[in-house]
Design an enzyme around this catalytic site. Structure first.
Site, PDB file in Angstrom:
ATOM      1  N   THR A 197     -10.220  38.478  -0.079  1.00 36.92           N
ATOM      2  CA  THR A 197     -10.136  37.045   0.198  1.00 36.92           C
ATOM      3  C   THR A 197      -8.664  36.659   0.293  1.00 36.92           C
ATOM      4  OG1 THR A 197      -9.987  36.243  -2.095  1.00 36.92           O
ATOM      5  CG2 THR A 197     -12.187  36.775  -1.250  1.00 36.92           C
ATOM      6  N   CYS A 198      -8.411  35.353   0.474  1.00 36.44           N
ATOM      7  CA  CYS A 198      -7.018  34.921   0.577  1.00 36.44           C
ATOM      8  C   CYS A 198      -6.256  35.110  -0.727  1.00 36.44           C
ATOM      9  CB  CYS A 198      -6.940  33.454   1.017  1.00 36.44           C
ATOM     10  SG  CYS A 198      -7.827  32.321  -0.057  1.00 36.44           S
ATOM     11  N   GLN A 250     -15.970  28.780  -3.924  1.00 34.46           N
ATOM     12  CA  GLN A 250     -16.017  29.547  -2.678  1.00 34.46           C
ATOM     13  C   GLN A 250     -16.041  31.052  -2.931  1.00 34.46           C
ATOM     14  OE1 GLN A 250     -13.109  28.349   0.179  1.00 34.46           O
ATOM     15  NE2 GLN A 250     -14.181  29.300   1.875  1.00 34.46           N
ATOM     16  N   ALA A 266     -11.926  26.236  12.288  1.00 31.50           N
ATOM     17  CA  ALA A 266     -13.033  25.374  11.866  1.00 31.50           C
ATOM     18  C   ALA A 266     -14.096  26.167  11.110  1.00 31.50           C
ATOM     19  CB  ALA A 266     -13.656  24.690  13.080  1.00 31.50           C
ATOM     20  N   GLY A 297     -11.549  25.594   7.009  1.00 35.70           N
ATOM     21  CA  GLY A 297     -11.119  24.521   7.895  1.00 35.70           C
ATOM     22  C   GLY A 297     -12.017  23.297   7.782  1.00 35.70           C
TER      23      GLY A 297
END
Length: 529
Positions: free
Chosen positions: A132-133, A199, A277, A281
């Site tokens: 993940t980020c 998340q 998106a 986003g």
């Protein structure tokens, strides 16, 4: 899990583990602190042990020994006295800078290939990738802890171009119970930059679906581990309410922009561009609207996602304008605030792109890993760039309240972890049950065949069937007791898990099943290749 609890491998770990393999209860930390000089033996014996610890044939024999034979002949005691290990090798926002995490990141579309490559390594039975980020974590079931860690680290180095020494400088390395608890804490949002954010649970669910759908050589352990992690994450959110009021990365990005923009209502007058998106986003757009933004341009590959977001927010007074990726730089020329959250493996903005934009004090908020705004843009006149590592100041404000809820969550984590460990421990008896029955059946069949070769000619088919039936009945009656004592039933509690494990170890020794169990395990591994 706090980073301080992570274990870093010492230079003498591989040799130390061999010196201590007769004590399965030794912790990884203890193994790493015992040096080679502490063990009295002559140089010749030491060289032989080190050769076994390295799981390698001698140079003269290497060309003639198959990979299966190499594994089978190497350190057999270590593989049979110690069960396979769950290991997590990870780098996160707590331990490694974004520059390193983005090079190690594995895009979701590449997870299946990465898992297949990991399962192809000699000492890795099962694997999963959580990228993940904020983190890059690899979970494996390893035949050998230390050889498995070495192979995975070298795979990470080869894939990313980062040296093994640099990876070790920033990694955390956890085994078995510690690895289990870490994943459960990650799933519950307790290890996130934004404590309690939800998340990450969706990311864990994606990994679980991949493990179940694709298999990629995976067996039951990693699948069960992620399934339990999802259960733990769900319980923490439902029973502690840790997620209520907790900011997400997307909302933290919007809050950061508000702090950096001048004026009492900066978003109402700013020209806002959102690139991407997807889930992140979409959340950015929602938080922008909640903070007073009434107009924004959204750049995305497809118009459908933007149209769906526009439909979802039609009751709000907001204008959402779709633009294609080809129009991104033209849109950036008019924007004063730019949010980026795409899965692009390479930056969308380089120095040459930003330098030619009209002079304007632009704010870039980049929450993508790998980053969408190249490091060459940082420091340019008129460009202020922030990434995920800059969000700490925003999320610190409401951390104290969620920290109290995190303490409540630890009890749930411990409960779920204990349940998984019990299931994993009980699974260790399954191969023993199968192998014990197989061995006794071979003895029975050989005895019947020997008997029939001497007396079968004088017997009709009915008597032959009776001999076959009688021998099977005797075998089943003898095996009934051992089989009962090898099974653990958590519901009835007829015997403790400790008793089942002791019985499993005792029967494995008494019936000399170690080598056969190891051969089955290794052959199953190579059959997957």
């Amino acid at each position: 899990m706090a980073v301080s609890s992570a274990f870093v491998v010492s230079p003498n770990l591989e040799t130390s583990s061999l010196l201590n393999h007769h004590n399965p209860s030794s912790s990884p930390t203890t193994l790493g602190l015992i040096g080679i000089r502490a063990h009295p033996m002559n140089n010749r014996t030491m060289r032989g042990l080190i050769q076994r610890a390295r799981c390698e044939p001698s140079p003269s024999d290497a060309a003639n020994v198959s990979p299966l034979k190499q594994l089978k002949n190497s350190a057999i005691d270590r593989y049979t006295r110690e069960r396979s290990s769950i290991v997590v090798i990870g780098l996160s926002i707590h331990t490694a800078p974004v520059e390193m995490r983005e090079r190690l990141a594995v895009p979701e579309a590449e997870w299946p290939d990465a898992v297949a490559e990991l399962c192809g390594l000699n000492h890795i039975e099962e694997a999963a990738v959580l990228s993940t980020c904020n983190r890059m974590e690899i979970y494996v079931l390893a035949l050998s802890q230390h050889r498995g860690v070495k192979e995975v680290t070298e795979w990470m180095s080869k894939r990313s171009g980062i040296s093994v020494s640099d990876i070790r400088q920033h990694w955390f390395l956890l085994y078995n119970e510690d690895a289990t608890q870490h994943l459960f804490q990650v799933s519950a949002g307790l290890d996130s930059l934004v404590l309690g954010e939800g998340q990450i649970l969706n990311q864990v669910k994606k990994v679980d679906r991949l493990v179940k759908e694709k298999k990629n050589g995976n067996g039951r352990v990693i699948s069960d581990l992620f399934e339990k992690a999802i259960s733990a994450g769900g319980r923490v959110r439902n029973e502690t309410n840790i997620g209520s009021g907790a900011v997400s990365l997307s909302s933290a990005a919007v809050e950061l922009a508000l702090k950096k923009l001048p004026g009492p209502a900066p978003l109402s007058s700013a020209t806002v561009l959102v690139i991407g998106a997807g889930n992140m986003g979409k959340l950015v757009i929602k938080h922008l609207v909640s903070k007073g933004c009434t107009r924004m341009v959204v750049v995305n590959r497809s118009q459908e996602r933007v149209a769906a977001i526009r439909e979802e927010m039609k009751s709000r007074s907001v204008e959402i304008i779709y633009k294609s990726l080809d129009e991104m730089l033209a849109c950036a020329a008019e924007a004063s605030v730019i949010f980026t959250s795409t899965s692009s493996a390479t930056p969308l903005f380089f120095k040459e792109h930003v330098e030619v934009l009209p002079p304007l004090r632009r704010l870039f908020v980049d929450i993508s890993v790998p980053r969408n705004v190249g490091s060459c843009v940082y420091g340019l006149d008129g460009a202020r760039v922030y990434n995920v590592d800059d969000l700490e100041e925003v999320v610190a404000a409401n951390k104290e309240d969620r920290a109290r809820k995190a303490k409540e969550a630890q009890g749930i984590i411990a409960d779920e972890s204990k349940s998984f460990e019990a299931r994993w421990d009980s699974m260790q008896s399954f191969p023993t049950i199968k192998k014990l029955r197989s061995k006794i059946e071979r003895i029975r069949a050989a005895s019947v065949e020997k008997f029939m070769s001497k007396h079968g000619s004088d017997m009709d088919e009915k008597k032959k069937d009776a001999v076959e039936y009688l021998s099977r009945d005797i075998m089943n009656r003898i095996l009934h007791g051992p089989m009962v004592h090898l099974r653990y039933d958590e519901k009835t509690g007829s015997r403790t898990l400790g008793e089942v494990i002791e019985n499993n170890q005792a029967l494995t020794r008494m019936f000399e099943l170690e080598a056969e169990l190891l051969e089955d395990k290794i052959r199953a591994k190579f059959d997957k290749k």
